[in-house]
Write a protein that holds these residues in place. Structure first.
Motif, PDB file in Angstrom:
ATOM      1  N   LEU B 102       0.837  -1.209   0.000  1.00 43.44           N
ATOM      2  CA  LEU B 102       0.000   0.000   0.000  1.00 43.44           C
ATOM      3  C   LEU B 102       0.874   1.263   0.000  1.00 43.44           C
ATOM      4  O   LEU B 102       0.578   2.233  -0.715  1.00 43.44           O
ATOM      5  N   ARG B 109       0.918   7.320  -6.203  1.00 46.34           N
ATOM      6  CA  ARG B 109      -0.231   8.236  -6.289  1.00 46.34           C
ATOM      7  C   ARG B 109       0.196   9.669  -5.991  1.00 46.34           C
ATOM      8  O   ARG B 109      -0.176  10.610  -6.687  1.00 46.34           O
ATOM      9  N   LEU B 156      -5.190  -4.408  -4.033  1.00 47.37           N
ATOM     10  CA  LEU B 156      -4.751  -3.006  -3.981  1.00 47.37           C
ATOM     11  C   LEU B 156      -4.145  -2.569  -5.316  1.00 47.37           C
ATOM     12  O   LEU B 156      -4.432  -1.473  -5.805  1.00 47.37           O
ATOM     13  N   ASN B 158      -4.777  -3.776  -8.250  1.00 50.93           N
ATOM     14  CA  ASN B 158      -5.889  -3.626  -9.201  1.00 50.93           C
ATOM     15  C   ASN B 158      -6.663  -2.333  -8.954  1.00 50.93           C
ATOM     16  O   ASN B 158      -7.009  -1.629  -9.898  1.00 50.93           O
ATOM     17  N   ASP B 159      -6.945  -2.025  -7.699  1.00 53.46           N
ATOM     18  CA  ASP B 159      -7.790  -0.854  -7.440  1.00 53.46           C
ATOM     19  C   ASP B 159      -7.063   0.451  -7.748  1.00 53.46           C
ATOM     20  O   ASP B 159      -7.632   1.362  -8.347  1.00 53.46           O
ATOM     21  N   PHE B 160      -5.799   0.548  -7.344  1.00 59.43           N
ATOM     22  CA  PHE B 160      -5.034   1.768  -7.653  1.00 59.43           C
ATOM     23  C   PHE B 160      -4.852   1.910  -9.171  1.00 59.43           C
ATOM     24  O   PHE B 160      -4.806   3.033  -9.690  1.00 59.43           O
ATOM     25  N   ARG B 162      -7.013   0.668 -11.521  1.00 59.98           N
ATOM     26  CA  ARG B 162      -8.335   1.025 -12.052  1.00 59.98           C
ATOM     27  C   ARG B 162      -8.578   2.519 -11.896  1.00 59.98           C
ATOM     28  O   ARG B 162      -9.174   3.162 -12.767  1.00 59.98           O
ATOM     29  N   ARG B 163      -8.092   3.092 -10.813  1.00 60.68           N
ATOM     30  CA  ARG B 163      -8.263   4.519 -10.574  1.00 60.68           C
ATOM     31  C   ARG B 163      -7.260   5.370 -11.350  1.00 60.68           C
ATOM     32  O   ARG B 163      -7.280   6.603 -11.227  1.00 60.68           O
ATOM     33  N   LEU B 165      -3.991   5.551 -10.936  1.00 60.34           N
ATOM     34  CA  LEU B 165      -2.944   6.114 -10.087  1.00 60.34           C
ATOM     35  C   LEU B 165      -1.586   5.480 -10.350  1.00 60.34           C
ATOM     36  O   LEU B 165      -0.546   6.009  -9.968  1.00 60.34           O
TER      37      LEU B 165
END
Lengths: 320, 320
Positions: B102, B109, B156, B158-160, B162-163, B165
């Protein structure tokens, strides 16, 4: 038996508290104390046992230490930053949905009492490039930060349980319909409002086609399943303690037909059908064909029909 | 092109650094700087471009801020607390494997430069009550804390990504065999030592039956795949950017036969066959039949045969 409901101020938390008050028992034991905790001190419920309320921030370990004591037998962890907010603000979602869940688990570990922990995950853990129908064996490929954080919670609940630090079990809540209350601007809002508002004499808009399918459960059955979920003997949970809570796949047309069967045809005439192009991409990812075989085998139940969802709303929740 | 290898002091990190030094390019661009970072300042490698080394603790955001700058185009995140240690010490695993991942994502980010991030997950994310063979669509139900933390890292990444970042991609490393170096006490140690020690004239013990199957890749192919993994165009990664790195399922017997085909029958006679009952429960969970269709379609490759794994060890790694 001491029960703690974290998120005890929300829709499901309040209904669960009232149902536990009515039953008076959980896991075969008499409840003597129930604590309702939420980010703001929640409304208490009437019960034949002690009901306490507490303000508790799961993002803050000290706040949790003050809320979860070594007398607590069963913890419901319902508190979360919801989908829209977690998408808007990544940090608050990580802080509450991910770290908050870890904080609850670490507090249980610290106490060494191995309480039962009922964790609510969400249908939002599903999605992405995984083929439907989704079942107990399919990859979680969430396409929202909320879904990702809930999937992380599941992994943590499983790992802390495997290590014997907590007796965890997680249930992915279907979309709850019919939700009581006021219309809101959540993308999923129409899934309740197209029934609730017409049943209460108002109009509501449906932004999707009649054949839009999704996975639903009534608030009443959700609460019954959360109680059963706490009562499943640990040895029956297997190596994956997190599973879909049973719901049913309905199309919008099937749901409206069910409403018509219960209350007659006039009500559905209050629904308007205006597309909202800005929602199309989001809602395309929400068509969901799901199987909840494991939870069903453990005794959890879906609504028998969407007519039941409508009846439960009329009996439990309609604004008078 | 500036490349950072976090975990640049480990077996895979050092081999990757040497391979990049030999190539001089990545993603079609000339490498001008490569930074090898690890918890202790790693050994530099010879290259025709600038090679820097750095001590970096991914559990410490300040340490990461000093290591990842806005010139960094590609980051390899190979650093991790390994399986046995993460099982022994839950907190260090959470701190490094979960929070460390993270922290790297949050640093990317913060920079706003959307670097390519190649994250190494592990075959250990598989397991539990999921039916085999495991493929790109199957639930991750890890049965170790290490596996759980790596699965969280995937969510994490994948999500960062997708956003928008970071341009993340994750590869679950198969068990690497034949690993060079000294025998160790890891439960998986025999999967390399029964080849390495006999090939180096020593004896080694095999604690499982000949039909024990697992999923393997040579160090050489692993490094080639990590380079290809950085080069996959983002738009081809789909909605799940984390996938199994191709390996092959071999039984112990097939692997020994391959060694015999390469070096003759005397070598395998140095293997002893003593069961270690204390390992049985762990190793039962490690029989793994896996398909890596997605990564193969994206151009990553397994070894053609286990004879190749043996040859690569003889060419690259055997102790002289």
């Amino acid at each position: 038996m001491k029960v703690l409901i974290i998120g005890g101020g929300g829709l499901v938390g309040q209904k669960l508290a009232r149902k536990l008050a009515e039953r008076g028992t959980l896991r075969g034991e008499t409840i003597d104390t129930m604590v309702l905790a939420d980010i703001v001190d929640p409304q208490p419920v009437e019960a034949g046992f002690t009901v306490e309320t507490a303000a508790c921030d799961i993002a803050d370990p000290a706040s949790l230490a003050a809320t979860i004591d070594d007398k607590t037998d069963v913890i419901y962890l319902l508190a979360a930053i919801v989908s829209a907010q977690a998408e808007e603000d990544l940090d608050i979602g990580l802080k509450v949905n991910m770290m908050g869940t870890l904080n609850v688990l670490q507090r249980c570990r610290e106490l060494g009492t191995k309480p039962v922990l009922v964790f609510t995950s969400s249908v939002a853990v599903n999605g992405g490039e995984v083929e439907q129908p989704y079942n107990d064996q399919t990859l979680l490929n969430p396409q929202t930060s909320y879904g990702a954080q809930k999937a992380i919670g599941e992994l943590l609940v499983n790992d802390f349980s495997r290590r014997g630090l907590v007796d965890g079990r997680g249930f992915r809540l279907p979309t709850i319909s019919v939700r009581p209350g006021k219309p809101n601007r959540a993308a999923s809002g129409f899934m309740s409002s197209i029934f609730r508002e017409p049943l209460q004499g108002e109009t509501a808009n449906c932004p999707v086609d009649e054949d839009f399918n999704h996975y639903y459960l009534s608030p009443r059955k959700c609460v019954e399943n959360l109680i059963k979920g706490a009562e499943i003997p640990e040895e029956k949970l297997g190596k994956n303690r997190c599973m879909m809570m049973p719901g049913r796949v309905w199309t919008i047309r099937q749901m409206i037909d069910a409403m018509t069967a219960v209350v007659g045809p006039e009500t559905a005439e209050r629904i308007t059908w205006n597309k909202q192009p800005e929602l199309d991409a989001i809602l395309a990812g929400w068509r969901m064909d799901i199987r909840a075989d494991k939870a069903e085998a453990l005794g959890l139940e879906a609504d028998a029909s969407f007519e039941d969802n409508i009846r439960y709303f009329l009996e439990d929740d309609i604004a008078k």
